[in-house]
Design an enzyme around this catalytic site. Sequence first.
Site, PDB file in Angstrom:
ATOM      1  N   SER A 177      38.328 -27.355 -39.153  1.00  0.00           N
ATOM      2  CA  SER A 177      38.771 -26.438 -40.206  1.00  0.00           C
ATOM      3  C   SER A 177      39.886 -27.044 -41.043  1.00  0.00           C
ATOM      4  O   SER A 177      40.861 -27.563 -40.511  1.00  0.00           O
ATOM      5  CB  SER A 177      39.282 -25.132 -39.585  1.00  0.00           C
ATOM      6  OG  SER A 177      38.231 -24.343 -39.135  1.00  0.00           O
ATOM      7  N   HIS A 189      43.292 -19.739 -42.143  1.00  0.00           N
ATOM      8  CA  HIS A 189      43.237 -19.351 -40.731  1.00  0.00           C
ATOM      9  C   HIS A 189      43.770 -20.450 -39.798  1.00  0.00           C
ATOM     10  O   HIS A 189      43.979 -20.202 -38.614  1.00  0.00           O
ATOM     11  CB  HIS A 189      41.820 -18.927 -40.318  1.00  0.00           C
ATOM     12  CG  HIS A 189      40.831 -20.040 -40.200  1.00  0.00           C
ATOM     13  ND1 HIS A 189      39.871 -20.302 -41.142  1.00  0.00           N
ATOM     14  CD2 HIS A 189      40.622 -20.944 -39.223  1.00  0.00           C
ATOM     15  CE1 HIS A 189      39.121 -21.315 -40.764  1.00  0.00           C
ATOM     16  NE2 HIS A 189      39.562 -21.722 -39.588  1.00  0.00           N
ATOM     17  N   ASP A 237      40.392 -17.990 -47.823  1.00  0.00           N
ATOM     18  CA  ASP A 237      40.686 -18.804 -46.642  1.00  0.00           C
ATOM     19  C   ASP A 237      41.234 -20.175 -47.027  1.00  0.00           C
ATOM     20  O   ASP A 237      40.915 -21.180 -46.409  1.00  0.00           O
ATOM     21  CB  ASP A 237      39.453 -18.962 -45.751  1.00  0.00           C
ATOM     22  CG  ASP A 237      39.812 -19.466 -44.354  1.00  0.00           C
ATOM     23  OD1 ASP A 237      40.962 -19.236 -43.923  1.00  0.00           O
ATOM     24  OD2 ASP A 237      38.957 -20.101 -43.704  1.00  0.00           O
TER      25      ASP A 237
END
Length: 528
Positions: free
Chosen positions: A265, A160, A190
């Site tokens: 992230s 993402h 992911d």
Amino acid sequence: METGYDQVINVDRHQRFNWKLMSIIGAAVLLIGAVFSVAATSRGWFKGGGGNKVPIYVSSDSQINQQVTLNGGFSSIAKAVTPAVVVINVEGRRQQQMPFSFDPFGDLFGTPDQDDEGTPRRPRVSPRQQQPPGKGPLQAIGTGSGVIVSPEGYILTNNHVVEGADRVKVELADGREFTAKVIGTDPPSDVALIKVDASSLPVLPFGDSDKVEVGDIVLAVGNPLGVGQSVTMGIISAKGRRASGSRSSFEDFLQTDAAINRGNSGGALVNLRGELIGIPSQILSQSGGSIGIGFAIPTKMARDVMDQLLRNGKVRRGKLGVEITPITSDYADAFGYKGTKGAFVQRIEPGKAADQAGVKRGDIITEFQGQRIETVAQFRNLVSQTAPGTMVKFKVWREGAERELSAKLVDYDDLAKVKEPGTGNGESSAAGGLLSGVRVESLTSDVARQLKLPETARGVLITDVDQNSNAWAAGLRRGQIIEEVARQPIANLNEFNASLQKLGNKKSVLLSILTADGSRYVVVKDEE
């Protein structure tokens, strides 16, 4: 004089006794202090002069192949780790520029399509994806983090972070900048792999995420909110987590209270050996900031995905062909099973591996390839991480005994999405007792065809369910078919009513529910 002499002698004896006692106490204090000093220094309780070294063992092929010293803090670990953590800046052409720092956890805990061993939840949709593509110049639309895992420039990050990007730029800890190539992405896990054209880069060695224990101290390294590389500390709060109860197939998160915010992230979660054990991916937060509940992808999963992306450019996952759910105490009682460990088989895909191996609805999978099954998530991940075409052995519990079965895994493919079925036109009847609030009618062949059910389908069609009823709470909905009551097949409305009467004063009932996607068990309980 004698009295005075005696007094002098007595005083001298007392003084000698006191000195001896003080010497003993002093020696004991010095000994205890020395022991405490050694222990405290070796354990990093304070900065000691001797500086006993706590070695950080890393892989021999790592650029961080050294020992670091823990002297009252984590600075040595941070110095060894941070050079291998990078800032990722995402650029794209959009008609409207996004505000600084998109939400890299966009659609944090999306609703899954189905709860199947091989059905991922819907892909995350970040705010930047919702912007229409433009024809203007490239502009910054987001930021995140990455981890260098190869001296040749391979970098792990989250899918993402880079999805929808027109250009990915990487900034190293030493200030150098590169434009990266996206090698491959895997939305279900992911995970993404990118590469920069460089060599002799510092790397983070992989740790064994399976050996991580709840309570272990960890450090999170990343680029929170675009402020620059930052290090936070916490512990492993839990293992095997699914984000906020999501039924996503390939989630097996490490949960940590180390501060993780937007921009972390794709960064690093490391242990005190300086090894990478997780890739921060999501947080649970109503405000959008860290509240101490963060989730990281274990390196065991991330490394498997990375290896497949390098070899094949995509990830291939094995599939057994069963739909599974956790074993609740209600299921255990209904089937006479002790405990709640294992994976409960709700339905079987016709013709797939499980069907050919002899798996039955209501079986409980207790072991896979020699590993005892504790949870549904564990079983899903074990199957998905096994290559298609592999012959596997697993055990199922059925009617009081375990039996071993063998199957050849097939390639993962998405099941058809469940469609909301229609209803029939026959006369409906209100159920009573445990199913109070439910209206049903006999299933006709015309209705069965309309609902795309097998020709052999039998039972009663649910035409209405009171939303305040126990049946609604258990998951019964309009358009479903009740084909069994208390493990007894029913063919029509009369048999359904008769089966309810046989329940008497029971406080729960096991139903088999049929839809266009197959059958599953449901337990309806009297919650009052």
